[in-house]
Design a protein around this motif. Structure first.
Motif, PDB file in Angstrom:
ATOM      1  N   GLY A  23       0.793  -0.768   0.035  1.00  0.00           N
ATOM      2  CA  GLY A  23       0.162   0.054  -0.248  1.00  0.00           C
ATOM      3  C   GLY A  23       0.773   1.237   0.107  1.00  0.00           C
ATOM      4  O   GLY A  23       2.225   1.569  -0.440  1.00  0.00           O
ATOM      5  N   GLU A  24       0.338   2.458   0.916  1.00  0.00           N
ATOM      6  CA  GLU A  24       1.138   3.315   0.451  1.00  0.00           C
ATOM      7  C   GLU A  24       2.237   3.467   1.432  1.00  0.00           C
ATOM      8  O   GLU A  24       2.958   4.022   1.082  1.00  0.00           O
ATOM      9  CB  GLU A  24       0.331   4.274   0.832  1.00  0.00           C
ATOM     10  N   ARG A  25       2.783   2.475   2.132  1.00  0.00           N
ATOM     11  CA  ARG A  25       3.448   2.684   2.886  1.00  0.00           C
ATOM     12  C   ARG A  25       4.787   2.473   2.137  1.00  0.00           C
ATOM     13  O   ARG A  25       6.175   3.227   2.319  1.00  0.00           O
ATOM     14  CB  ARG A  25       3.627   1.359   4.222  1.00  0.00           C
ATOM     15  N   LEU A  26       5.004   1.423   0.882  1.00  0.00           N
ATOM     16  CA  LEU A  26       5.560   2.245   0.131  1.00  0.00           C
ATOM     17  C   LEU A  26       6.539   2.942  -0.913  1.00  0.00           C
ATOM     18  O   LEU A  26       7.416   3.460  -0.770  1.00  0.00           O
ATOM     19  CB  LEU A  26       5.397   1.293  -1.781  1.00  0.00           C
ATOM     20  N   PRO A  27       5.432   3.292  -1.568  1.00  0.00           N
ATOM     21  CA  PRO A  27       5.714   5.612  -1.625  1.00  0.00           C
ATOM     22  C   PRO A  27       6.296   6.332  -0.805  1.00  0.00           C
ATOM     23  O   PRO A  27       7.381   6.992  -0.926  1.00  0.00           O
ATOM     24  CB  PRO A  27       4.752   5.909  -2.225  1.00  0.00           C
ATOM     25  N   GLN A  28       5.456   5.633   0.339  1.00  0.00           N
ATOM     26  CA  GLN A  28       5.703   6.783   1.821  1.00  0.00           C
ATOM     27  C   GLN A  28       7.188   6.297   2.116  1.00  0.00           C
ATOM     28  O   GLN A  28       7.871   7.486   2.195  1.00  0.00           O
ATOM     29  CB  GLN A  28       5.075   6.639   2.827  1.00  0.00           C
TER      30      GLN A  28
END
Length: 136
Positions: A23-28
Motif C-alpha cells: 500500500g502507501e507505505r511503499l511510496p512513503q
C-alpha cells in the motif's frame, strides 16, 4: 571528468505487486517530500500514471546510487534523493541532508534520463566531477 555511471531497469509489474502488497507505505518509504504529493496527484487521476511515476523514481534512485558508488547505504537514502522535473519536463536531481553535503563536497553533478515503456521503467545516470574539487 566522469565520476560514475549507473543504470537500472524496473519491472513495472513487480512494482504494481509490491504496491498492492504494501500500500502507501511503499511510496512513503521511497519518495521524498516533494515527490510524494506528485505521486498522489497522478495516482488520483490515473493509478497507472501513479505507478509509472513511482517505478521511474525507484529506478532513477537505484541508478543514481550505483553512479555514486554507494548503493543504498549512508549517506544515500531513498528520501534524501528526489527526482523532480524542470518546467521543460527534464528530470533533475534534488538532494537533502548528509547526501547533499557528501555530493557537494566532491564537486559532483548528475545527469539523469528516465523512460518507461509497457512493462519496464529504465533510468540512466551519469555523475561528473569537477577536477578542481577532487578530494585529496
Amino acid at each position: 571528468m566522469i565520476f560514475g555511471i549507473g543504470t537500472d531497469v524496473c519491472d513495472i509489474r513487480r512494482m504494481r505487486a509490491a504496491l498492492q502488497r504494501h500500500g502507501e507505505r511503499l511510496p512513503q518509504r521511497v519518495l521524498g517530500a516533494q515527490e510524494l504529493p506528485i505521486w498522489q496527484q497522478r495516482s488520483a487521476r490515473s493509478p497507472e500514471r501513479g505507478l509509472r511515476y513511482l517505478a521511474t523514481r525507484f529506478s532513477a534512485k537505484e541508478a543514481f546510487s550505483k553512479a555514486i558508488g554507494l548503493g543504498l547505504r549512508q549517506p544515500m537514502r531513498w528520501r534524501a534523493c528526489e527526482i523532480l522535473n524542470l518546467p521543460s519536463g527534464a528530470p533533475t536531481l534534488h538532494l537533502h541532508g548528509s547526501l547533499l553535503l557528501w555530493f557537494e563536497t566532491r564537486g559532483l553533478r548528475a545527469h539523469i534520463s528516465l523512460s518507461d515503456e509497457s512493462d519496464y521503467a529504465a533510468s540512466f545516470v551519469v555523475v561528473e566531477q569537477n577536477p578542481c574539487n577532487t578530494p585529496l
